[in-house]
Write a protein that holds these residues in place. Structure first.
Motif, PDB file in Angstrom:
ATOM      1  N   ASP C  39       0.840  -1.202   0.000  1.00  0.00           N
ATOM      2  CA  ASP C  39       0.000   0.000   0.000  1.00  0.00           C
ATOM      3  C   ASP C  39       0.874   1.251   0.000  1.00  0.00           C
ATOM      4  OD1 ASP C  39      -2.362  -1.574   0.220  1.00  0.00           O
ATOM      5  OD2 ASP C  39      -2.005  -1.766   2.374  1.00  0.00           O
ATOM      6  N   ALA C  40       1.962   1.180   0.775  1.00  0.00           N
ATOM      7  CA  ALA C  40       2.866   2.338   0.849  1.00  0.00           C
ATOM      8  C   ALA C  40       3.537   2.590  -0.497  1.00  0.00           C
ATOM      9  CB  ALA C  40       3.911   2.105   1.943  1.00  0.00           C
ATOM     10  N   ILE C  41       3.910   1.490  -1.180  1.00  0.00           N
ATOM     11  CA  ILE C  41       4.546   1.649  -2.495  1.00  0.00           C
ATOM     12  C   ILE C  41       3.539   2.238  -3.486  1.00  0.00           C
ATOM     13  CG2 ILE C  41       5.597   0.401  -4.429  1.00  0.00           C
ATOM     14  CD1 ILE C  41       6.693  -1.590  -2.311  1.00  0.00           C
ATOM     15  N   GLU C  42       2.294   1.761  -3.405  1.00  0.00           N
ATOM     16  CA  GLU C  42       1.257   2.315  -4.289  1.00  0.00           C
ATOM     17  C   GLU C  42       1.010   3.788  -3.984  1.00  0.00           C
ATOM     18  OE1 GLU C  42      -1.851  -0.612  -3.651  1.00  0.00           O
ATOM     19  OE2 GLU C  42      -1.468  -1.422  -5.656  1.00  0.00           O
ATOM     20  N   ARG C  43       1.120   4.144  -2.701  1.00  0.00           N
ATOM     21  CA  ARG C  43       0.950   5.544  -2.331  1.00  0.00           C
ATOM     22  C   ARG C  43       2.060   6.391  -2.961  1.00  0.00           C
ATOM     23  NH1 ARG C  43      -1.867   7.499   1.813  1.00  0.00           N
ATOM     24  NH2 ARG C  43      -3.344   6.003   0.998  1.00  0.00           N
ATOM     25  N   ALA C  44       3.291   5.852  -2.945  1.00  0.00           N
ATOM     26  CA  ALA C  44       4.408   6.573  -3.556  1.00  0.00           C
ATOM     27  C   ALA C  44       4.164   6.760  -5.053  1.00  0.00           C
ATOM     28  CB  ALA C  44       5.717   5.812  -3.324  1.00  0.00           C
ATOM     29  N   TRP C  45       3.652   5.694  -5.680  1.00  0.00           N
ATOM     30  CA  TRP C  45       3.340   5.754  -7.110  1.00  0.00           C
ATOM     31  C   TRP C  45       2.267   6.809  -7.368  1.00  0.00           C
ATOM     32  CZ3 TRP C  45      -1.443   4.417  -9.346  1.00  0.00           C
ATOM     33  CH2 TRP C  45      -1.447   4.296 -10.742  1.00  0.00           C
ATOM     34  N   ASP C  46       1.266   6.811  -6.473  1.00  0.00           N
ATOM     35  CA  ASP C  46       0.116   7.691  -6.632  1.00  0.00           C
ATOM     36  C   ASP C  46       0.500   9.163  -6.392  1.00  0.00           C
ATOM     37  OD1 ASP C  46      -2.495   7.965  -7.279  1.00  0.00           O
ATOM     38  OD2 ASP C  46      -3.270   7.564  -5.260  1.00  0.00           O
ATOM     39  N   ASP C  47       1.245   9.386  -5.298  1.00  0.00           N
ATOM     40  CA  ASP C  47       1.538  10.761  -4.890  1.00  0.00           C
ATOM     41  C   ASP C  47       2.757  11.361  -5.580  1.00  0.00           C
ATOM     42  OD1 ASP C  47      -0.529  10.509  -3.186  1.00  0.00           O
ATOM     43  OD2 ASP C  47       0.651  10.454  -1.334  1.00  0.00           O
ATOM     44  N   HIS C  48       3.734  10.486  -5.912  1.00  0.00           N
ATOM     45  CA  HIS C  48       5.040  11.031  -6.303  1.00  0.00           C
ATOM     46  C   HIS C  48       5.439  10.759  -7.744  1.00  0.00           C
ATOM     47  CE1 HIS C  48       6.155  12.307  -2.265  1.00  0.00           C
ATOM     48  NE2 HIS C  48       5.656  11.170  -1.822  1.00  0.00           N
ATOM     49  N   ASP C  49       5.321   9.504  -8.185  1.00  0.00           N
ATOM     50  CA  ASP C  49       5.927   9.200  -9.478  1.00  0.00           C
ATOM     51  C   ASP C  49       5.182   8.068 -10.178  1.00  0.00           C
ATOM     52  OD1 ASP C  49       7.464   8.626 -11.646  1.00  0.00           O
ATOM     53  OD2 ASP C  49       9.376   8.603 -10.562  1.00  0.00           O
ATOM     54  N   ARG C  50       4.448   8.425 -11.197  1.00  0.00           N
ATOM     55  CA  ARG C  50       3.655   7.433 -11.925  1.00  0.00           C
ATOM     56  C   ARG C  50       4.503   6.577 -12.864  1.00  0.00           C
ATOM     57  NH1 ARG C  50      -2.342   6.987 -11.582  1.00  0.00           N
ATOM     58  NH2 ARG C  50      -2.685   8.213  -9.718  1.00  0.00           N
ATOM     59  N   THR C  51       5.802   6.857 -12.943  1.00  0.00           N
ATOM     60  CA  THR C  51       6.651   5.993 -13.782  1.00  0.00           C
ATOM     61  C   THR C  51       7.281   4.870 -12.955  1.00  0.00           C
ATOM     62  OG1 THR C  51       8.723   7.196 -13.469  1.00  0.00           O
ATOM     63  CG2 THR C  51       7.241   8.000 -15.208  1.00  0.00           C
ATOM     64  N   LEU C  52       6.984   4.835 -11.644  1.00  0.00           N
ATOM     65  CA  LEU C  52       7.521   3.762 -10.798  1.00  0.00           C
ATOM     66  C   LEU C  52       6.858   2.444 -11.179  1.00  0.00           C
ATOM     67  CD1 LEU C  52       9.140   2.754  -8.346  1.00  0.00           C
ATOM     68  CD2 LEU C  52       7.215   3.423  -6.901  1.00  0.00           C
ATOM     69  N   MET C  53       7.697   1.481 -11.562  1.00  0.00           N
ATOM     70  CA  MET C  53       7.169   0.196 -12.027  1.00  0.00           C
ATOM     71  C   MET C  53       7.380  -0.881 -10.973  1.00  0.00           C
ATOM     72  SD  MET C  53       6.103   0.857 -15.101  1.00  0.00           S
ATOM     73  CE  MET C  53       6.072  -0.612 -16.124  1.00  0.00           C
ATOM     74  N   PHE C  54       6.307  -1.575 -10.632  1.00  0.00           N
ATOM     75  CA  PHE C  54       6.420  -2.702  -9.694  1.00  0.00           C
ATOM     76  C   PHE C  54       5.351  -3.722 -10.035  1.00  0.00           C
ATOM     77  CE2 PHE C  54       2.867  -1.192  -7.004  1.00  0.00           C
ATOM     78  CZ  PHE C  54       2.800   0.140  -7.411  1.00  0.00           C
ATOM     79  N   ARG C  55       5.645  -4.988  -9.729  1.00  0.00           N
ATOM     80  CA  ARG C  55       4.711  -6.057 -10.062  1.00  0.00           C
ATOM     81  C   ARG C  55       3.773  -6.279  -8.869  1.00  0.00           C
ATOM     82  NH1 ARG C  55       7.278 -11.191 -10.810  1.00  0.00           N
ATOM     83  NH2 ARG C  55       5.605 -11.797 -12.205  1.00  0.00           N
TER      84      ARG C  55
END
Lengths: 133, 123, 246
Positions: C39-55
């Motif tokens: 959830d925290a990683i998704e939050r980072a993706w959501d709030d900070h950087d939409r180019t963050l790729m994770f499976r």
């Protein structure tokens, strides 16, 4: 739309197996096993080289014996004994679990080995220094 | 189920030998440490005592046996560590050959040294 | 989330895009203290950087796709509570080791599946010893069983294994554990021979140096290390039998 992704080859580092950061006790035992192994192999060959003094003759050997009885040498002997005990007892544990004996108790065996190592090394140290003193 | 293993590789034997020689070493090294050092006053024999000691046939056999087993165990271990550096098959074969030569040389040297001392004691 | 408190974390995330050197990005995030690391990683993706790729897919430890390393240790972030880490802590998020890296913290899991296919993973289902009425039946000669289906094929064990790091050809914990299941549940001698041949190899069973890391990081109870120890005993016994019954 399809995207072609070329995976980066696996960046294996040859000494990655030495990295114990974030690892548990089994990994520590494994690394200790290898480090003690390397130390003991070096010692084995050093030992063989030193024994060549016997071939040189009585005065060469007896000169070495006098040197080897200095406290610094005796301290190195204690380190050697710790290495032998740790390596040997952990090796016994790995052999037993590899033969399917005591597999669920492998961590208990590790701690027993460690305690035995320290206890026997302490006894040896007392024997070594008592003989000198 | 008579012959389930159709391929002979060094792999399993090297583990089995390592375990077997390791178990032997617990005994042989224990004997070596006690007989050579712990029961000896001051922990090391003088030259004259070493010659007398190694001239005992049982001791001679045990010490040579110990040397063979400890060298074998040590070099198999070195081989396993070197193989974990990610060597190519040709390099792995070279490592095996070199370590075998070192092992034979070490044992040969030990036997020669012991025999030399025994000969000096006799003469 | 009625009783949830805010939990602040600083995610230090490994970044890699094919045309540049890897680097770390730092993302401060705030999630409920009942959340998981994913959830925290998704939050980072959501709030900070939409180019963050994770499976990721299922969010409940069933698909096995989100495995990564948190502070150097393999975790399934979908079931790793953020509460395991102190409020305000910095978590270093890195991709699993011993897999080809695609981008950021997303790895190519094919080495895992290639290895599972080598031991014939599809046949494992066939050995499922549960009947429709729920009563357990054991094949002849089998005393007990572990459902190997517990394995969700997340690959954490391959990332944690020191031998895997040393030898790219190593069969690895999960495939060896699957091989042990085949030997324990199948009486098909051709199949058993094939498995024994596969694992009795310098790159097979004998590359395991018993560091037990696979079992330590396994998010289920597959316990590859114990399975490997049973295999060593089986293969060593077979070798000796063969030696004396030529």
């Amino acid at each position: 739309m399809s995207v072609e992704v070329e995976p980066k080859p696996v960046g294996r580092k040859p000494l990655q197996w030495f990295d114990v950061r974030g690892r548990r006790v089994g990994m520590w035992a494994y690394v200790a096993m290898r480090l003690s192994a390397i130390g003991l192999v070096l010692y084995l060959f050093l030992h063989l080289v030193i024994l060549s003094q016997l071939a040189v003759g009585p005065s060469a050997w007896d000169g070495f014996v006098a040197l080897a009885k200095s406290p610094a040498f005796l301290a190195l002997d204690v380190i050697l004994i710790v290495g032998i005990l740790a390596h040997g007892l952990n090796g016994l544990r790995l052999t037993l679990v590899g033969l399917g004996i005591g597999v669920p108790r492998h961590k208990t065996m590790l701690w027993i080995g460690l305690v035995l190592t320290l206890a026997l090394a302490l006894l040896s140290a007392l024997a070594i220094f008592a003989a000198e003193g | 189920m008579n012959k389930p293993l159709t391929r002979e590789r060094a792999g399993s034997w090297s583990w089995i030998f390592q375990a077997f020689t390791g178990a032997l070493l617990l005994i042989l090294l224990g004997l070596h440490m006690v007989a050579q050092h712990f029961i000896v006053k001051g922990g090391l024999r003088t030259y004259a005592d070493v010659v007398t000691y190694i001239s005992n046939p049982i001791i001679f056999v045990l010490e040579v046996l110990f040397l063979i087993v400890v060298t074998w165990h040590a070099l198999l271990g070195v081989r396993a560590i070197l193989f974990d550096l990610g060597l190519k098959p040709a390099a792995e074969r070279r490592v095996t050959v070199i370590l075998t030569v070192i092992g034979v040389a070490a044992v040969g040297y030990g036997v020669w040294l012991s025999a030399t001392l025994v000969a000096r004691g006799v003469s | 989330m009625l009783n949830a408190m805010a939990h602040k974390l600083i995610l230090r995330v490994y970044r890699y895009k094919p045309d540049r050197e890897p680097y770390y990005d730092t993302f401060p995030v705030e999630v409920p203290d009942t959340a998981n690391v994913l959830d925290a990683i998704e939050r980072a993706w959501d709030d900070h950087d939409r180019t963050l790729m994770f499976r990721h897919a299922c969010h409940h430890a069933s698909c096995g796709s989100c495995g990564l390393r948190v502070n150097g240790c393999e975790k399934l972030p979908c079931v790793t509570p953020v509460a395991d880490y102190a409020d305000g802590a910095t978590l270093t998020i890195e991709p699993m080791r011993n897999f080809p890296l695609i981008t950021d913290i997303a790895v190519d899991a094919s080495p895992l599946f290639e290895r599972m296919q080598l031991v014939g993973m599809p046949i494992i289902r066939e050995a499922e010893p549960l009947r429709a009425d729920g009563k357990t039946i054991f094949p002849e000669g089998v005393r007990d069983f572990d459902r190997f289906e517990n394995c969700i094929e997340c690959g954490l064990c391959l990332s944690a294994c020191p031998s895997m790091a040393a030898d790219p050809l190593y069969l690895g914990p999960v495939a060896l554990a699957a091989a042990e299941r085949v030997l324990a549940t199948s009486s098909d001698s051709a199949k058993r021979s094939r498995i024994l041949e596969l694992i009795d190899d310098e790159h097979g069973l004998w590359r395991c140096h018993s560091a037990w890391e696979c079992t330590e990081v396994c998010p289920y109870q597959v316990n590859p290390a114990e399975a490997i120890m049973r295999l060593k005993r089986i293969v060593a016994a077979e070798k000796f039998k063969r030696l004396f019954h030529r």
